[in-house]
Design a protein around this motif. Structure first.
Motif, PDB file in Angstrom:
ATOM      1  N   TYR A  57      -4.774  18.173  43.148  1.00 36.41           N
ATOM      2  CA  TYR A  57      -4.847  17.398  44.403  1.00 36.41           C
ATOM      3  C   TYR A  57      -4.746  18.292  45.636  1.00 36.41           C
ATOM      4  O   TYR A  57      -5.198  17.947  46.709  1.00 36.41           O
ATOM      5  CB  TYR A  57      -3.727  16.356  44.462  1.00 36.41           C
ATOM      6  N   LEU A  58      -4.057  19.415  45.478  1.00 32.74           N
ATOM      7  CA  LEU A  58      -3.870  20.332  46.617  1.00 32.74           C
ATOM      8  C   LEU A  58      -4.477  21.679  46.292  1.00 32.74           C
ATOM      9  O   LEU A  58      -4.369  22.163  45.167  1.00 32.74           O
ATOM     10  CB  LEU A  58      -2.379  20.548  46.884  1.00 32.74           C
ATOM     11  N   ASP A  59      -5.079  22.272  47.311  1.00 30.36           N
ATOM     12  CA  ASP A  59      -5.626  23.607  47.157  1.00 30.36           C
ATOM     13  C   ASP A  59      -4.472  24.608  47.081  1.00 30.36           C
ATOM     14  O   ASP A  59      -3.543  24.544  47.877  1.00 30.36           O
ATOM     15  CB  ASP A  59      -6.521  23.886  48.379  1.00 30.36           C
ATOM     16  N   LEU A 111      10.633  17.767  47.266  1.00 29.45           N
ATOM     17  CA  LEU A 111       9.365  18.024  47.949  1.00 29.45           C
ATOM     18  C   LEU A 111       8.609  19.219  47.352  1.00 29.45           C
ATOM     19  O   LEU A 111       7.418  19.085  47.023  1.00 29.45           O
ATOM     20  CB  LEU A 111       9.611  18.207  49.449  1.00 29.45           C
ATOM     21  N   PRO A 112       9.265  20.376  47.162  1.00 30.45           N
ATOM     22  CA  PRO A 112       8.516  21.484  46.542  1.00 30.45           C
ATOM     23  C   PRO A 112       8.050  21.183  45.112  1.00 30.45           C
ATOM     24  O   PRO A 112       6.959  21.624  44.723  1.00 30.45           O
ATOM     25  CB  PRO A 112       9.510  22.657  46.565  1.00 30.45           C
ATOM     26  N   ILE A 113       8.836  20.414  44.353  1.00 29.81           N
ATOM     27  CA  ILE A 113       8.393  20.062  42.994  1.00 29.81           C
ATOM     28  C   ILE A 113       7.135  19.192  43.088  1.00 29.81           C
ATOM     29  O   ILE A 113       6.140  19.418  42.385  1.00 29.81           O
ATOM     30  CB  ILE A 113       9.509  19.317  42.218  1.00 29.81           C
ATOM     31  N   ALA A 114       7.166  18.223  44.014  1.00 26.22           N
ATOM     32  CA  ALA A 114       6.007  17.353  44.194  1.00 26.22           C
ATOM     33  C   ALA A 114       4.780  18.170  44.603  1.00 26.22           C
ATOM     34  O   ALA A 114       3.672  17.960  44.083  1.00 26.22           O
ATOM     35  CB  ALA A 114       6.317  16.292  45.243  1.00 26.22           C
ATOM     36  N   ALA A 115       4.983  19.127  45.505  1.00 21.71           N
ATOM     37  CA  ALA A 115       3.862  19.944  45.975  1.00 21.71           C
ATOM     38  C   ALA A 115       3.283  20.798  44.848  1.00 21.71           C
ATOM     39  O   ALA A 115       2.054  20.893  44.685  1.00 21.71           O
ATOM     40  CB  ALA A 115       4.319  20.831  47.128  1.00 21.71           C
ATOM     41  N   ALA A 116       4.174  21.386  44.041  1.00 24.07           N
ATOM     42  CA  ALA A 116       3.710  22.221  42.931  1.00 24.07           C
ATOM     43  C   ALA A 116       2.925  21.378  41.925  1.00 24.07           C
ATOM     44  O   ALA A 116       1.896  21.818  41.389  1.00 24.07           O
ATOM     45  CB  ALA A 116       4.897  22.900  42.255  1.00 24.07           C
ATOM     46  N   GLY A 173      -0.047   6.948  45.607  1.00 24.67           N
ATOM     47  CA  GLY A 173      -1.441   6.814  45.227  1.00 24.67           C
ATOM     48  C   GLY A 173      -2.003   7.940  44.371  1.00 24.67           C
ATOM     49  O   GLY A 173      -3.219   8.060  44.207  1.00 24.67           O
ATOM     50  N   PHE A 174      -1.169   8.774  43.804  1.00 25.42           N
ATOM     51  CA  PHE A 174      -1.660   9.841  42.928  1.00 25.42           C
ATOM     52  C   PHE A 174      -1.439   9.419  41.476  1.00 25.42           C
ATOM     53  O   PHE A 174      -0.370   8.939  41.120  1.00 25.42           O
ATOM     54  CB  PHE A 174      -0.922  11.153  43.189  1.00 25.42           C
ATOM     55  N   SER A 175      -2.456   9.613  40.662  1.00 29.08           N
ATOM     56  CA  SER A 175      -2.293   9.199  39.270  1.00 29.08           C
ATOM     57  C   SER A 175      -1.853  10.388  38.419  1.00 29.08           C
ATOM     58  O   SER A 175      -2.193  11.531  38.690  1.00 29.08           O
ATOM     59  CB  SER A 175      -3.596   8.616  38.747  1.00 29.08           C
ATOM     60  N   GLU A 190       7.046  12.872  57.384  1.00 27.84           N
ATOM     61  CA  GLU A 190       7.771  11.640  57.119  1.00 27.84           C
ATOM     62  C   GLU A 190       7.565  11.142  55.681  1.00 27.84           C
ATOM     63  O   GLU A 190       8.448  10.566  55.086  1.00 27.84           O
ATOM     64  CB  GLU A 190       7.329  10.566  58.101  1.00 27.84           C
ATOM     65  N   ASN A 191       6.354  11.335  55.154  1.00 29.94           N
ATOM     66  CA  ASN A 191       6.091  10.850  53.794  1.00 29.94           C
ATOM     67  C   ASN A 191       5.041  11.712  53.089  1.00 29.94           C
ATOM     68  O   ASN A 191       4.418  12.584  53.698  1.00 29.94           O
ATOM     69  CB  ASN A 191       5.650   9.384  53.828  1.00 29.94           C
ATOM     70  N   MET A 192       4.848  11.459  51.808  1.00 28.96           N
ATOM     71  CA  MET A 192       3.949  12.286  50.987  1.00 28.96           C
ATOM     72  C   MET A 192       2.495  12.206  51.440  1.00 28.96           C
ATOM     73  O   MET A 192       1.761  13.178  51.363  1.00 28.96           O
ATOM     74  CB  MET A 192       4.043  11.868  49.514  1.00 28.96           C
ATOM     75  N   ARG A 193       2.082  11.036  51.908  1.00 30.39           N
ATOM     76  CA  ARG A 193       0.689  10.876  52.347  1.00 30.39           C
ATOM     77  C   ARG A 193       0.424  11.769  53.558  1.00 30.39           C
ATOM     78  O   ARG A 193      -0.577  12.476  53.625  1.00 30.39           O
ATOM     79  CB  ARG A 193       0.393   9.406  52.696  1.00 30.39           C
ATOM     80  N   GLU A 194       1.396  11.730  54.491  1.00 28.50           N
ATOM     81  CA  GLU A 194       1.280  12.570  55.681  1.00 28.50           C
ATOM     82  C   GLU A 194       1.217  14.035  55.255  1.00 28.50           C
ATOM     83  O   GLU A 194       0.418  14.820  55.758  1.00 28.50           O
ATOM     84  CB  GLU A 194       2.515  12.335  56.556  1.00 28.50           C
ATOM     85  N   PHE A 195       2.054  14.361  54.276  1.00 30.90           N
ATOM     86  CA  PHE A 195       2.125  15.727  53.757  1.00 30.90           C
ATOM     87  C   PHE A 195       0.747  16.209  53.274  1.00 30.90           C
ATOM     88  O   PHE A 195       0.269  17.273  53.664  1.00 30.90           O
ATOM     89  CB  PHE A 195       3.150  15.749  52.611  1.00 30.90           C
ATOM     90  N   THR A 196       0.089  15.372  52.450  1.00 31.64           N
ATOM     91  CA  THR A 196      -1.214  15.805  51.922  1.00 31.64           C
ATOM     92  C   THR A 196      -2.305  15.787  52.998  1.00 31.64           C
ATOM     93  O   THR A 196      -3.231  16.589  52.954  1.00 31.64           O
ATOM     94  CB  THR A 196      -1.651  14.939  50.723  1.00 31.64           C
ATOM     95  N   ASP A 197      -2.151  14.883  53.973  1.00 35.85           N
ATOM     96  CA  ASP A 197      -3.117  14.881  55.078  1.00 35.85           C
ATOM     97  C   ASP A 197      -3.059  16.194  55.851  1.00 35.85           C
ATOM     98  O   ASP A 197      -4.080  16.799  56.155  1.00 35.85           O
ATOM     99  CB  ASP A 197      -2.846  13.716  56.046  1.00 35.85           C
TER     100      ASP A 197
END
Ligand SMILES: [Zn+2]
Length: 507
Positions: free
Chosen positions: A94-96, A82-87, A56-58, A158-165
């Motif tokens: 999207y992330l602080d 995962l770290p690439i996605a987070a960066a 759900g991220f554009s 488990e997934n990216m949504r959980e990660f951002t939550d």
């Protein structure tokens, strides 16, 4: 906008920290990745972009650059997703940024945005503890592997949504991992030592081998119980301590050999490669080297059955690790050093048909027997401290079972002997009698005058090499330790000499 995230990767069996940097700016839309990457890491680009879109991220049409540093280490594996996605999420707003600071993470992404398990999570979290990170984020699939680690909060997602939550919560809602309590586990061998009939000398040799880490060779007729004894040896070793188990599990984790069913190695490794094994599989290797059997046997036992059936080039691989207890592998991608401190146990028949010296059954000629023994090079035979001959046990003996010591009793004896050695060699860099070298032997293996005389006579009469002479002394040290005798007496020396079947015969 530029953002960086901490991660780590496996190089050989070690783990190094990696900084994952992402930069998003206006310009020609595109995605480039740099930092000495293997093709598997490069593929992260497709996985990450699709996973983020499906979560759900554009993605704006901008120019994205991802860099993995240090740039001089070749990076492999799928854990950088995962770290690439987070960066990226952070660079896109999207992330602080503050929530990523000092947080270490690793994990593979599926196209749907699920975080999947990777190999080597144990050494990666261990690295994060050493780097004093405040949090570690790992795939849920790997959560069991790190149950024993304390000193860092670990978040399993488990997934990216959980990660951002979770990222929205204070300190990711994570608490310090309490570190599960360590419970020792015994090796369950198929047979108990007291069930093995006859073969008292071979059983004694097995105990000495385990007590002092002395390499053992068993030569004997078919069906004399060589394999049975070898397979029972892990049972008389003391249980692994937590530190040992973590070290071994780290190696297995890096090799990708841990699973959810078997998240930790809790019992001493006992590796029994088949004689068709290649030198590479024994030593370790590959483009990005993976540990071989000798490293998987670290702190445990490597058992080679039918020793002469192994190819010469395979056995030659063992020479360096048997001396140095580690193996060095050179590749274009760098030099790798794997630990390989194992107890070496081997078994062999004395002739091709397997019945020598029983001349009623064996029809091999003397030349054939000599040729068979000659298959193993001198330098390899030289590495054995103990060599015992085994003949078939007469039927009456099998039935008249003499109850010997049980595996449990022997384990206690071995454990006590290990403790004596631990005290003696404290701070000396040696752990076992079998590992003593040069001057250390003179220092720690002093014998009585009579013992010395006996050794001197044997040295001249049996034409012992200096190496064999030293091996007898080291073995005698362990025999004395088993009897809790501070001094090495004549009886200890003569017993040690009885396990030199190789010197007595000219095979
Ligand atoms: Zn034969």
């Amino acid at each position: 906008m530029f953002r960086k995230v901490m991660s780590a990767t496996i190089v050989g069996v070690n783990c190094i920290s990696v900084q994952v940097e992402a930069d998003v700016r206006n310009g020609l839309p595109g995605f480039s990745m740099v930092g000495y990457l293997s093709s598997r890491v490069r593929e992260a680009q497709e996985r990450v972009c699709t996973a983020l879109r499906n979560s759900g991220f554009s993605f704006p049409a901008k120019h994205i650059t991802v860099n993995l540093s240090p740039a001089d280490v070749k990076k492999d594996g799928t854990g950088f997703d995962l770290p690439i996605a987070a960066a990226l999420l952070s660079a896109l707003g999207y992330l602080d940024f503050a929530c990523l600071e000092n947080v270490c993470m690793a994990g593979e992404l599926s196209l749907s945005g699920e975080v999947k398990g990777i190999r080597g999570i144990l050494p990666i979290v261990d690295r994060a503890v050493k780097e004093k990170c405040r949090l570690c984020i790992i795939p849920k699939e790997n959560a069991k592997e790190v149950e024993m680690i304390d000193g860092i909060p670990i978040l399993a997602v488990e997934n990216m949504r959980e990660f951002t939550d979770y990222a929205g919560l204070k300190n990711w809602g994570a608490e310090r991992n309490p570190g599960k309590k360590w419970e020792e586990e015994n090796y369950e061998s198929e047979w108990d030592f007291c069930e093995i009939a006859g073969q008292e000398a071979a059983k004694e040799a097995a105990v000495i081998a385990a007590a002092g880490f002395h390499n053992l060779l068993m030569i004997g007729t078919k069906g004399s119980g060589k394999t049975m004894i070898a397979k029972s040896i892990p049972g008389i070793f003391p249980c692994l301590s937590k530190e040992e188990a973590m070290e071994i599990s780290g190696i297995y984790s890096a090799a990708g050999l841990l699973s959810q069913e078997k998240p930790l190695i809790k019992i001493r490794p006992f590796r029994t490669p088949h004689h068709t094994i290649s030198p590479k599989a024994l030593a370790g290797g590959g483009q990005m080297p993976r540990p071989g059997e000798i490293t998987l046997a670290h702190k445990g036992i490597l058992f080679l059955d039918e020793l002469p059936e192994f190819s010469r080039s395979t056995l030659e691989v063992l020479r360096q690790p048997l001396e140095e207890h580690k193996i060095c592998i050179s590749r274009v991608s760098g030099n790798f050093q794997f630990p390989a401190d194992f107890l070496f146990i081997a078994a062999m028949n004395a002739c091709p048909c397997g019945y020598y010296p029983d001349r009623n059954k064996c029809s091999c000629s003397d030349t054939e027997v000599a040729k068979y023994m000659g298959k193993i090079s001198g330098p390899i035979l030289d590495r054995f401290d103990l060599c015992t001959e085994m003949k078939q046990v007469p039927k009456e003996k099998i039935w008249k079972k003499k109850k010997g010591k049980t595996t449990c009793e022997l384990r206690e004896m071995v454990k006590e002997t290990h403790e004596i050695q631990k005290d003696r060699y404290k701070g000396k860099g040696v752990s076992f009698n079998g590992r003593l070298q040069g001057k250390e032997i003179e220092k720690y293996c002093q014998t009585s005058r009579e013992g010395e005389k006996l050794l001197q006579r044997a040295y001249e009469k049996m034409h012992l090499s200096v190496r064999a002479y030293h091996k007898i002394l080291k073995t005698a040290r362990t025999i004395a330790d088993l009897e809790k005798s501070e001094k090495i007496e004549v009886s200890h020396i003569s017993k040690a000499m009885s396990f030199r079947a190789l010197d007595k015969k000219d095979w």
